[in-house]
Enzyme design. Structure first.
Site, PDB file in Angstrom:
ATOM      1  CD  GLU A 127      18.731   8.274   5.677  1.00  0.00           C
ATOM      2  OE1 GLU A 127      19.443   8.379   6.703  1.00  0.00           O
ATOM      3  OE2 GLU A 127      18.358   9.248   5.010  1.00  0.00           O
ATOM      4  NE  ARG A 182       9.510   9.528  -0.335  1.00  0.00           N
ATOM      5  CZ  ARG A 182      10.162   8.600   0.356  1.00  0.00           C
ATOM      6  NH1 ARG A 182       9.521   7.538   0.818  1.00  0.00           N
ATOM      7  NH2 ARG A 182      11.454   8.730   0.580  1.00  0.00           N
ATOM      8  CE1 TYR A 217      13.750   2.773   7.086  1.00  0.00           C
ATOM      9  CE2 TYR A 217      15.608   4.118   6.356  1.00  0.00           C
ATOM     10  CZ  TYR A 217      14.558   3.264   6.067  1.00  0.00           C
ATOM     11  OH  TYR A 217      14.320   2.896   4.761  1.00  0.00           O
ATOM     12  CE  LYS A 238      14.461  -0.364   5.125  1.00  0.00           C
ATOM     13  NZ  LYS A 238      13.735  -1.340   4.280  1.00  0.00           N
ATOM     14  CB  THR A 257      -0.939   0.039   1.229  1.00  0.00           C
ATOM     15  OG1 THR A 257      -0.144  -0.001   2.428  1.00  0.00           O
ATOM     16  CG2 THR A 257      -1.903  -1.132   1.216  1.00  0.00           C
ATOM     17  N   GLY A 258       2.169   1.133   0.082  1.00  0.00           N
ATOM     18  CA  GLY A 258       3.043   2.299   0.073  1.00  0.00           C
ATOM     19  C   GLY A 258       3.363   2.767  -1.330  1.00  0.00           C
ATOM     20  CE1 TYR A 309       5.419  -1.282  15.157  1.00  0.00           C
ATOM     21  CE2 TYR A 309       6.335   0.547  13.866  1.00  0.00           C
ATOM     22  CZ  TYR A 309       5.423  -0.496  14.010  1.00  0.00           C
ATOM     23  OH  TYR A 309       4.544  -0.768  12.983  1.00  0.00           O
ATOM     24  CG  HIS A 326      12.902   5.578  -4.427  1.00  0.00           C
ATOM     25  ND1 HIS A 326      13.855   5.163  -3.511  1.00  0.00           N
ATOM     26  CD2 HIS A 326      11.837   4.768  -4.255  1.00  0.00           C
ATOM     27  CE1 HIS A 326      13.388   4.152  -2.820  1.00  0.00           C
ATOM     28  NE2 HIS A 326      12.157   3.890  -3.248  1.00  0.00           N
ATOM     29  CB  SER A 340      17.620   2.500   3.255  1.00  0.00           C
ATOM     30  OG  SER A 340      17.670   3.907   3.355  1.00  0.00           O
TER      31      SER A 340
END
Length: 348
Positions: A133, A189, A154, A158, A11-12, A101, A184, A131
């Site tokens: 990141e 977004r 995050y 990852k 759904t993203g 989380y 991206h 990612s």
């Protein structure tokens, strides 16, 4: 008979584009969605089909990346040829507020899927949405051999998932690949991500719904590309003759301030009249510069981006102006028509 794919995070932004791409290639597509009190399927409603329809090609299943039994049952029952793992708590700034989380879902979620594939059907091809990141404070440009210096919960989560993919690939001979995607963007977004916050905010300012746009660090520099092109990169990674890790990026870097200047200028406004700095939007630790080197992907996958930074800004501003019921400049629409005359995505 066509292939069957399972997408987490369907759904993203990326999941919705990927679902459209795979459907256009004749796949049967299955997606995992979290059960909630309200629907969050706006990005895929236009491609959803009644599961009772004998011609149906897309199906949704309730699941949670924190529940290994649910994930394992879906993989066992559906037996996909390919799994694209895009689901995560993916907001970097939010990860500082919810580190545990984020680690559970973004990091351990990947392990749960890998372990399920290992136990159920180890011929499934697995794609991990890694990612840029993860590179964090590493010197740019960054490629597949650059060291990782993560600067957020995050990014740490990852990076854990990245190394688990490599361990399952080497230890259990799974076809498991990492796609290290740099930023991206697109009209799909999420509204809290900086690029969409800017373009949506501009539309709201012009519509008279807000006076100012409150921002954080304007000096952060990112390598921004166009999401539909990047999901094609994901697909190409799983069609490669062997599993591996690939950087997907444009090779250019631009600051948040540049994005603001170009977006406001596109609609005939001066950003200095509308942008204010709010310290609450700064991260405790910042990633200053990300710029990817995608030579390996271009050489081995035949992947190459077409949309430039300037193109991207125009596409996103046009989309948010249209969504707000305003007159659009239209250059973004012309870019799409010119560079993607046979575009496979139907939304936007």
């Amino acid at each position: 008979m066509g292939k069957k794919a399972l997408i987490t995070g369907i759904t993203g932004q990326d999941g919705s584009y990927l679902a459209e791409l795979l459907l256009s290639k004749g796949y049967e597509v299955h997606g995992i969605v979290r059960r909630a009190s309200s629907f969050n399927t706006g990005r895929i409603d236009h491609i959803y089909s009644d599961p009772h329809d004998p011609q149906a090609k897309m199906f949704l299943h309730y699941g949670d990346l924190a529940d290994c039994e649910q994930i394992s049952n879906i993989i066992y029952n559906e037996k996909p040829d390919e799994v694209y793992h895009l689901g995560a708590q993916s907001h970097v700034r939010v990860s500082f507020d919810t580190p545990e989380y984020t680690g559970n879902v973004t990091g351990l979620g990947s392990t749960r899927i890998l372990e399920s594939i290992r136990k159920n059907n180890n011929v499934i091809k697995f794609y991990q949405a890694s990612s840029s990141e993860m590179f964090g404070a590493a010197n740019p440009p960054q490629d597949e051999n650059t060291e990782f210096i993560p600067r957020s919960p995050y990014a740490c989560a990852k990076l854990y998932a990245y190394w688990m993919v490599r361990n399952y690939r080497e230890g259990y001979n799974l076809f498991a690949s990492n796609g290290i995607l740099f930023n991206h963007e697109s009209p799909r977004r999420g509204e809290t991500f900086v690029t969409r916050k800017v373009t949506r905010g501009i539309a709201s300012i012009i519509a008279g719904k807000q006076k100012y746009l409150y921002m954080g660090n304007l000096d952060a520099r990112r390598d921004w590309g166009f999401a539909p092109e990047y999901v094609e990169g994901m697909w190409r990674i799983l069609q490669h003759d062997k599993s591996d890790d690939f950087v997907i990026a444009t090779g250019e870097t631009h600051s948040v301030k540049e994005f603001l200047e170009k977006a406001f200028s596109y609609v005939g406004k001066d950003m200095e009249d509308y942008v204010k700095i709010d310290p609450k939007y700064f991260r405790p630790t910042e990633v200053e510069v990300l710029i990817g080197n995608s030579e390996k992907s271009q050489r081995e996958l035949g992947w190459k981006p077409q949309i430039t930074f300037s193109d991207l800004v125009k596409i996103m501003v046009d989309a948010d102006m249209r969504e707000a019921g305003l007159e659009v400049v239209g250059e973004g629409d012309e870019i799409i028509q010119k560079k993607f005359p046979d575009k496979w995505w139907k939304g936007d």
